[in-house]
Design a protein around this motif. Structure first.
Motif, mmCIF file in Angstrom:
data_model
loop_
_atom_site.group_PDB
_atom_site.id
_atom_site.type_symbol
_atom_site.label_atom_id
_atom_site.label_comp_id
_atom_site.label_asym_id
_atom_site.label_seq_id
_atom_site.Cartn_x
_atom_site.Cartn_y
_atom_site.Cartn_z
ATOM 1 N N GLY A 17 18.209 -69.080 -7.099
ATOM 2 C CA GLY A 17 18.085 -68.065 -6.592
ATOM 3 C C GLY A 17 18.101 -66.190 -7.565
ATOM 4 O O GLY A 17 19.192 -65.389 -6.904
ATOM 5 N N ALA A 18 17.603 -66.635 -7.952
ATOM 6 C CA ALA A 18 17.348 -65.211 -8.840
ATOM 7 C C ALA A 18 16.448 -64.329 -8.485
ATOM 8 O O ALA A 18 15.932 -64.575 -8.116
ATOM 9 N N ARG A 19 16.725 -62.833 -9.126
ATOM 10 C CA ARG A 19 15.374 -61.789 -8.531
ATOM 11 C C ARG A 19 14.853 -61.980 -9.813
ATOM 12 O O ARG A 19 14.750 -61.551 -10.840
ATOM 13 N N VAL A 20 12.859 -62.303 -9.475
ATOM 14 C CA VAL A 20 12.311 -62.731 -10.901
ATOM 15 C C VAL A 20 10.843 -61.826 -11.052
ATOM 16 O O VAL A 20 10.023 -61.779 -10.102
ATOM 17 N N GLY A 21 10.382 -61.242 -11.947
ATOM 18 C CA GLY A 21 9.297 -60.617 -11.773
ATOM 19 C C GLY A 21 8.021 -61.016 -13.430
ATOM 20 O O GLY A 21 9.068 -62.163 -14.228
ATOM 21 N N ILE A 22 7.206 -61.180 -13.289
ATOM 22 C CA ILE A 22 5.859 -61.933 -13.908
ATOM 23 C C ILE A 22 5.327 -60.697 -14.825
ATOM 24 O O ILE A 22 4.549 -60.118 -13.760
ATOM 25 N N LEU A 23 5.289 -60.238 -15.888
ATOM 26 C CA LEU A 23 4.217 -59.184 -16.932
ATOM 27 C C LEU A 23 3.359 -60.287 -17.206
ATOM 28 O O LEU A 23 3.654 -60.408 -17.919
ATOM 29 N N ASP A 24 2.367 -59.918 -17.079
ATOM 30 C CA ASP A 24 1.081 -60.958 -17.339
ATOM 31 C C ASP A 24 0.359 -59.664 -18.883
ATOM 32 O O ASP A 24 -0.041 -58.686 -18.958
ATOM 33 N N ALA A 25 1.049 -59.961 -20.206
ATOM 34 C CA ALA A 25 0.752 -59.003 -21.380
ATOM 35 C C ALA A 25 -0.622 -59.739 -21.891
ATOM 36 O O ALA A 25 -0.724 -59.616 -23.586
ATOM 37 N N ASP A 26 -1.342 -60.793 -21.661
ATOM 38 C CA ASP A 26 -2.387 -61.144 -22.311
ATOM 39 C C ASP A 26 -3.920 -60.103 -21.965
ATOM 40 O O ASP A 26 -4.115 -61.296 -20.785
ATOM 41 N N ILE A 27 -3.814 -59.627 -22.645
ATOM 42 C CA ILE A 27 -4.637 -57.712 -22.004
ATOM 43 C C ILE A 27 -6.222 -58.458 -21.730
ATOM 44 O O ILE A 27 -6.795 -58.107 -21.114
ATOM 45 N N PHE A 82 2.697 -47.468 -10.895
ATOM 46 C CA PHE A 82 2.085 -48.996 -9.977
ATOM 47 C C PHE A 82 3.534 -49.761 -8.751
ATOM 48 O O PHE A 82 4.435 -49.666 -9.228
ATOM 49 N N LYS A 83 3.589 -50.258 -8.023
ATOM 50 C CA LYS A 83 4.425 -51.185 -7.167
ATOM 51 C C LYS A 83 3.465 -51.936 -7.574
ATOM 52 O O LYS A 83 2.335 -52.661 -7.540
ATOM 53 N N PRO A 84 4.450 -53.592 -8.085
ATOM 54 C CA PRO A 84 4.576 -54.749 -8.288
ATOM 55 C C PRO A 84 3.882 -55.684 -7.042
ATOM 56 O O PRO A 84 4.157 -55.164 -6.620
ATOM 57 N N ILE A 85 2.887 -56.511 -7.473
ATOM 58 C CA ILE A 85 2.493 -57.202 -6.018
ATOM 59 C C ILE A 85 3.042 -58.803 -6.237
ATOM 60 O O ILE A 85 3.501 -59.525 -7.540
ATOM 61 N N VAL A 86 3.541 -58.943 -4.683
ATOM 62 C CA VAL A 86 4.087 -60.027 -5.040
ATOM 63 C C VAL A 86 4.063 -60.860 -4.200
ATOM 64 O O VAL A 86 2.639 -60.753 -3.242
ATOM 65 N N ARG A 87 4.113 -62.321 -4.546
ATOM 66 C CA ARG A 87 4.024 -63.343 -4.269
ATOM 67 C C ARG A 87 4.744 -64.508 -4.848
ATOM 68 O O ARG A 87 4.791 -64.386 -5.904
ATOM 69 N N HIS A 88 4.790 -65.480 -3.543
ATOM 70 C CA HIS A 88 5.392 -67.162 -3.811
ATOM 71 C C HIS A 88 7.492 -65.994 -3.851
ATOM 72 O O HIS A 88 7.637 -66.616 -4.999
ATOM 73 N N GLY A 89 7.743 -65.011 -3.918
ATOM 74 C CA GLY A 89 8.560 -63.836 -3.964
ATOM 75 C C GLY A 89 8.654 -63.511 -4.901
ATOM 76 O O GLY A 89 9.902 -63.139 -5.868
ATOM 77 N N LEU A 90 7.955 -63.715 -6.308
ATOM 78 C CA LEU A 90 7.958 -62.641 -7.623
ATOM 79 C C LEU A 90 6.646 -61.269 -7.505
ATOM 80 O O LEU A 90 5.899 -61.682 -7.297
ATOM 81 N N GLN A 91 7.830 -60.888 -7.954
ATOM 82 C CA GLN A 91 7.231 -59.114 -8.770
ATOM 83 C C GLN A 91 5.927 -59.268 -9.520
ATOM 84 O O GLN A 91 6.719 -59.627 -10.602
ATOM 85 N N SER A 92 4.974 -58.929 -9.294
ATOM 86 C CA SER A 92 4.453 -58.947 -10.640
ATOM 87 C C SER A 92 3.369 -58.154 -10.819
ATOM 88 O O SER A 92 2.930 -57.247 -10.229
ATOM 89 N N MET A 93 3.035 -57.770 -12.152
ATOM 90 C CA MET A 93 1.749 -57.054 -13.024
ATOM 91 C C MET A 93 0.432 -57.717 -13.798
ATOM 92 O O MET A 93 1.722 -58.500 -15.003
ATOM 93 N N SER A 94 -0.660 -57.467 -13.780
ATOM 94 C CA SER A 94 -1.446 -57.842 -14.671
ATOM 95 C C SER A 94 -2.488 -56.846 -15.094
ATOM 96 O O SER A 94 -2.984 -56.049 -13.647
ATOM 97 N N MET A 95 -3.135 -56.793 -16.031
ATOM 98 C CA MET A 95 -4.410 -56.018 -16.278
ATOM 99 C C MET A 95 -5.282 -55.932 -15.006
ATOM 100 O O MET A 95 -6.328 -56.296 -14.480
ATOM 101 N N LEU A 127 -0.864 -66.848 -9.081
ATOM 102 C CA LEU A 127 -0.504 -66.887 -8.859
ATOM 103 C C LEU A 127 -0.607 -66.605 -6.901
ATOM 104 O O LEU A 127 -0.381 -65.789 -6.075
ATOM 105 N N GLY A 128 -2.144 -67.498 -6.968
ATOM 106 C CA GLY A 128 -3.073 -67.143 -5.320
ATOM 107 C C GLY A 128 -3.006 -65.605 -5.706
ATOM 108 O O GLY A 128 -3.523 -65.125 -4.499
ATOM 109 N N VAL A 129 -3.016 -64.318 -6.386
ATOM 110 C CA VAL A 129 -3.292 -63.134 -5.743
ATOM 111 C C VAL A 129 -5.314 -62.545 -6.014
ATOM 112 O O VAL A 129 -5.516 -63.219 -6.487
ATOM 113 N N ALA A 130 -5.507 -61.981 -4.281
ATOM 114 C CA ALA A 130 -7.187 -62.153 -4.351
ATOM 115 C C ALA A 130 -7.870 -61.381 -4.777
ATOM 116 O O ALA A 130 -7.043 -60.968 -5.887
ATOM 117 N N GLU A 131 -9.159 -61.813 -6.081
ATOM 118 C CA GLU A 131 -10.138 -61.002 -6.368
ATOM 119 C C GLU A 131 -10.028 -59.645 -5.728
ATOM 120 O O GLU A 131 -10.356 -59.493 -4.599
#
Length: 365
Positions: free
Chosen positions: A128-138, A163-176, A147-151
């Motif tokens: 029931g939470a609103r969740v995001g992921i930051l991939d800090a492994d540069i 940047f607007k986060p890319i959303v997959r499976h209901g998660l907001q995400s950002m990654s290098m 998360l299945g984000v296409a190359e």
């Protein structure tokens, strides 16, 4: 009909220990209202942690617990959950759009930290939470693939600087990995990497998140120090395996967070046992009891144990992690249980900080 007081109801609620909170709902401050008349008992609960999958069970168990007192009255339990913002212990300014930041870290690579992070994030969302992921492994970002984000998919921009986060499976995400070709190595020195992490964090328009999970690179280097000094981290979770060498490095991770005054919510022991797909036999390939020992040594807790499973690896590699691919599986239930405990433990830690008395030192010249 037997007379019934609010104090009697509160005493009965205090006797029920919630499995996620590890304490009573009364002690956790979740009881908002109690109404009693000749026909019913009404209780309004406001949970400070997420546990949507257990709401029905919680109502049922608490109602059953109160029945001996009811004397024929109907017991009605209304339940809501609302995650509160838990400020960083270091009093840093909050990150816009984010209530709580949880660092998921490991002392060494290869322990399944990123797999644990993405499944923990999905489990928190399922609860029931609103969740995001930051991939800090540069140097080695992997959350995009998990998360299945296409190359080649790139985040949209706003005002030419966010940047607007890319959303997959209901998660907001950002990654290098969203900004460069996945085959391009990041041949950068430490300060450049730390700067990139801060830009990804602060220039992403996170939207009303209860939790932002930061998938940390392994070790205790530049990014970890930058995170501790400049990012309002609420708490940390340490991922390890039962191997002695992994536990040694996990200790270093815990010590690092302690030195920078970031509370460690607990330990997740990954690859705890191997379960034979043919006969179901369990074998502790990497040792046994390591997570429990390190949790005891550092006065924290073992949040959960995850098996060495081909299904978890295959599902995550395919961009549909276990919590999404097999939500009814035993593996998914383990992630959900860990997520509920992480949410509850953060609420508990923050309550303890809020009730603490600051130390006052007096020095004589």
């Amino acid at each position: 009909m037997t007379a019934l007081s609010r104090e009697q109801i509160e005493a009965a609620i205090a006797d029920y220990i919630d499995p996620d909170l590890k304490q009573s709902l009364l002690a956790a401050g979740c009881v908002q209202q109690i109404d009693i008349d000749d026909r019913h008992i009404g209780i309004q609960l406001q949970l400070k942690h997420v546990c949507a999958s257990r709401h029905d069970a919680l109502r049922s168990q608490l109602s059953e617990h109160l029945q001996p007192l009811a004397s024929g009255r109907a017991v009605e339990i209304k339940l809501a959950q609302q995650v509160e913002a838990h400020p960083s212990p270091k009093k840093l300014p909050a990150l816009a759009g984010v209530k709580n930041i949880i660092a998921v870290a490991s002392g060494k690579g290869g322990v399944g930290k990123s797999t644990t992070t993405v499944n923990l994030a999905l489990a928190l969302a399922a609860e029931g939470a609103r969740v995001g992921i930051l991939d800090a492994d540069i140097y080695g970002p992997s959350q995009g693939m998990m998360l299945g984000v296409a190359e080649g998919e790139r985040p949209e921009t706003a005002e030419e600087k966010y940047f607007k986060p890319i959303v997959r499976h209901g998660l907001q995400s950002m990654s290098m990995s969203y900004l460069v070709d996945e085959n391009t190595p990041m041949v950068w020195r430490g300060p450049m990497v730390s700067g990139a992490m801060q830009q990804l964090l602060n220039q992403t328009l996170w939207q009303d998140l209860d939790y932002l999970l930061i998938d940390m690179p392994p070790g205790t280097g530049d990014i970890q120090l930058t995170l501790a000094q400049r990012v309002p981290v609420s708490a940390a979770v340490i991922v390890t395996t039962p191997q002695d060498i992994a536990l040694l490095d996990a200790r270093k991770g815990i010590e690092m967070f302690r030195k920078v005054d970031i509370p460690v919510l607990g330990i997740v022991e990954n690859m705890s046992v191997h379960i034979c797909s043919q006969c179901g036999h369990e074998e502790a390939l990497f040792g046994h009891g390591g997570g429990e020992r390190i949790a005891a040594d550092y006065d924290t807790e073992l949040l959960g144990q995850l098996p060495l499973s081909m299904a978890i690896r295959e599902q995550t590699d395919a961009g549909t992690p276990t919590v999404i691919a097999a939500p009814e599986s035993a593996h998914a239930e383990r992630y959900l249980a860990i997520a509920r405990r992480v949410s509850a433990a953060l609420a508990e830690k923050s309550a303890q900080r809020g009730n603490s008395i600051p130390n006052i030192a007096v020095e004589l010249d």
